[in-house]
Design an enzyme around this catalytic site. Sequence first.
Site, mmCIF file in Angstrom:
data_model
loop_
_atom_site.group_PDB
_atom_site.id
_atom_site.type_symbol
_atom_site.label_atom_id
_atom_site.label_comp_id
_atom_site.label_asym_id
_atom_site.label_seq_id
_atom_site.Cartn_x
_atom_site.Cartn_y
_atom_site.Cartn_z
ATOM 1 N N ARG A 231 3.514 11.510 1.519
ATOM 2 C CA ARG A 231 3.038 11.532 2.903
ATOM 3 C C ARG A 231 4.159 11.181 3.884
ATOM 4 O O ARG A 231 3.946 10.500 4.887
ATOM 5 C CB ARG A 231 1.857 10.571 3.106
ATOM 6 C CG ARG A 231 0.663 10.851 2.214
ATOM 7 C CD ARG A 231 0.038 12.227 2.497
ATOM 8 N NE ARG A 231 -1.108 12.420 1.623
ATOM 9 C CZ ARG A 231 -1.044 12.972 0.408
ATOM 10 N NH1 ARG A 231 0.131 13.413 -0.051
ATOM 11 N NH2 ARG A 231 -2.120 13.123 -0.328
ATOM 12 N N SER B 298 -8.402 10.865 5.822
ATOM 13 C CA SER B 298 -8.115 9.593 5.160
ATOM 14 C C SER B 298 -7.291 8.727 6.104
ATOM 15 O O SER B 298 -6.171 9.099 6.470
ATOM 16 C CB SER B 298 -7.359 9.825 3.861
ATOM 17 O OG SER B 298 -8.149 10.563 2.949
ATOM 18 N N GLU C 50 -2.463 6.292 8.076
ATOM 19 C CA GLU C 50 -1.866 7.617 7.932
ATOM 20 C C GLU C 50 -1.734 8.343 9.254
ATOM 21 O O GLU C 50 -0.722 9.009 9.505
ATOM 22 C CB GLU C 50 -2.708 8.449 6.947
ATOM 23 C CG GLU C 50 -2.088 9.768 6.571
ATOM 24 C CD GLU C 50 -2.755 10.414 5.366
ATOM 25 O OE1 GLU C 50 -2.787 11.653 5.330
ATOM 26 O OE2 GLU C 50 -3.234 9.685 4.485
#
Length: 357
Positions: free
Chosen positions: A161, A252, A349
């Site tokens: 990520r 998420s 995130e």
Amino acid sequence: MTRLADLTTLRVGGAVRSLVQPATERELIDAVRASDAAHMPLLVLGGGSNILAADAPFDGLVVRDPRRSVSVQDDGMCGGVSVTVTAGTPWDDVVARAVDEGWVGIEALSGIPGSTGATPVQNVGAYGAEVADVIALVRVWDRLESRVRSLARVDCGFAYRDSLLKRSMRGAAPDAGVWSPSPRYVVLDVTFQMRQGTLSSPIRYAQLAAALDVAEGERAPLADVRAAVLAVRGSKGMVLDDADPDTWSAGSFFTNPILDEAVAATLPEDAPRFAAGEGRVKTSAAWLIEQAGFTRGFAVTEGAPATLSTKHTLALTNRGAASAADVLELARAVRDGVRERFAVELVPEPVLLGATL
């Protein structure tokens, strides 16, 4: 008056000082250059699916890229295909076409909202696949050097990520400064290299393998994988639906923590553990959240307008009237609860615009 609440999937965020939607690459670059020359905060926005914007007005320029095109270069004898996609193209449109055309490698990334230009920044991933697996080249406007650059996959510094593009927002290169809320590198288009075929890449995720009734490591028809992924994501509220508040989220909200082995060893024996290289272990943020006592639908106070999804504890949702402050209060409660229970710090995130945890 345009608000970021109208441009983001979390549906929160204050008024925008200025919004442009350039029709061409040159217009996009000119808008970015003008903003930088005026020392105006710049937000390059795609689908708005990975951002939590504060309630205060954004006193800067929002550039929303509406350019949508897909250019295919067939590599013939190599059995592969190169596909160049403009940054503003909706990502799931690219996946759907790949499945229809028999381009293998991104079928497990079905249903992810947002634009193609955002995928290399975050190194988007799901169900054992990540976009770095198929990226060949990312063309960007380099705001520091004021020129167009082509970054090969190896130059993008992809990690879990993460990427060079995203790290520029954290001052990864000290001499380049910190670029926020948009990276130093503004994505213009992305070239993907995929093989051609009818069967997927090896299935690397247990839940997806079970949904397909295959063993991990086996392959399945592309269309079956896409359908299974959409079904699994839909069951978790991870496919956008205007009628379902469980999808009014940024997906998420916390990344899965990557821990030193010594820290991972302090977790309960049944905690999920996945090798992450060089003495590191990845565990599940959702598992930590649930074991810390946060259930689906959790709210800080009864009737609060921001809650955990009723389908998936990793998504923070707007039930219809939430402010950014409400979402942040919920995020802090979850983060602090996990830290208190496990001494693990959850990392958000989404990009936090004008907001901090």
